[in-house]
Scaffold this active site. Structure first.
Site, PDB file in Angstrom:
ATOM      1  N   LEU A  41      42.444  39.670  38.001  1.00  0.00           N
ATOM      2  CA  LEU A  41      41.792  39.385  39.272  1.00  0.00           C
ATOM      3  C   LEU A  41      41.896  37.879  39.469  1.00  0.00           C
ATOM      4  O   LEU A  41      41.658  37.119  38.528  1.00  0.00           O
ATOM      5  CB  LEU A  41      40.305  39.769  39.232  1.00  0.00           C
ATOM      6  CG  LEU A  41      39.929  41.197  39.531  1.00  0.00           C
ATOM      7  CD1 LEU A  41      38.415  41.386  39.363  1.00  0.00           C
ATOM      8  CD2 LEU A  41      40.341  41.605  40.929  1.00  0.00           C
ATOM      9  N   ASP A  42      42.239  37.453  40.664  1.00  0.00           N
ATOM     10  CA  ASP A  42      42.305  36.023  40.945  1.00  0.00           C
ATOM     11  C   ASP A  42      40.961  35.380  40.641  1.00  0.00           C
ATOM     12  O   ASP A  42      39.920  36.039  40.697  1.00  0.00           O
ATOM     13  CB  ASP A  42      42.642  35.782  42.419  1.00  0.00           C
ATOM     14  CG  ASP A  42      44.000  36.327  42.803  1.00  0.00           C
ATOM     15  OD1 ASP A  42      44.897  36.339  41.941  1.00  0.00           O
ATOM     16  OD2 ASP A  42      44.150  36.739  43.959  1.00  0.00           O
ATOM     17  N   THR A  43      40.975  34.103  40.388  1.00  0.00           N
ATOM     18  CA  THR A  43      39.749  33.359  40.104  1.00  0.00           C
ATOM     19  C   THR A  43      38.753  33.503  41.245  1.00  0.00           C
ATOM     20  O   THR A  43      37.550  33.612  41.016  1.00  0.00           O
ATOM     21  CB  THR A  43      40.087  31.872  39.862  1.00  0.00           C
ATOM     22  OG1 THR A  43      41.078  31.804  38.831  1.00  0.00           O
ATOM     23  CG2 THR A  43      38.871  31.083  39.435  1.00  0.00           C
TER      24      THR A  43
END
Length: 186
Positions: A41-43
């Site tokens: 998951l992206d930051t």
């Protein structure tokens, strides 16, 4: 069988165990050796993250060729327009790959009330409306949902993964920043 961890990833946490100069990492929340994210998951995205110590399981969850569905709730800038939303339900050329059609559904206020407040909160603009859309994809490539919604004319303000396959975050009763082992399979 303790080979799968479910984690409710907060905003701002980077999906790696090694320390990062700007962001909290998975090690700040999960101290179990030998486990790695099954997909990322992206930051700046939140929600359900799966980790495993089983390489075959990791591939079945994360590799786009296996078509494991991932469901997201996206807060989008603008107002729902059937023509623009229909673009998400068709293959979309994102330059480096063509997406498979997504399944979408407008979310009701009662559903959104299940979400925790984001820290920091989303910037709200009184002159620009927003709405929430459930988007289910079967690839899960880099920033795919954000790129798809932007191409359809809807900048993504907030993105929360709520399910991977049959594993649904809200059925897990898992607070933000918490994790546990699960025998359930996605």
């Amino acid at each position: 069988m303790n080979d799968l961890i479910i984690f409710n990833k907060p905003y701002g946490v980077i999906c790696q165990f090694s320390p990062h100069e700007k962001h909290a990492s998975l090690k700040d929340f999960i101290n179990v050796p030998g486990f790695y994210p099954a997909g990322r998951l992206d930051t700046d995205s939140e929600g359900l993250l799966l980790l495993t110590n089983n390489g075959r399981l990791q591939a079945r969850i994360a590799e786009p060729k296996f078509g494991k569905e991932k469901t997201y709730w996206a807060q989008l800038e603008g107002a729902p327009d059937p023509i623009k939303l229909a673009l998400l339900q068709k293959p979309m050329d994102l330059g480096d790959f063509n997406t498979r059609p997504a399944r979408i559904r407008l979310l009701e206020t009662e559903e959104i009330d299940k979400l925790w407040p984001r820290n920091p909160p989303i910037r709200e603009r009184k002159t620009v409306p927003d709405f929430w859309l459930e988007i289910t994809i079967s690839e899960g490539k880099n920033r795919q949902v954000r790129r798809m919604t932007a191409k359809a004319g809807y900048p993504c303000l907030r993105l929360v993964r709520v399910a991977v396959g049959q594993l649904n975050l809200f059925e897990q009763n898992l607070d933000l920043g918490c994790w546990r082992y699960t025998a359930q399979r996605p």
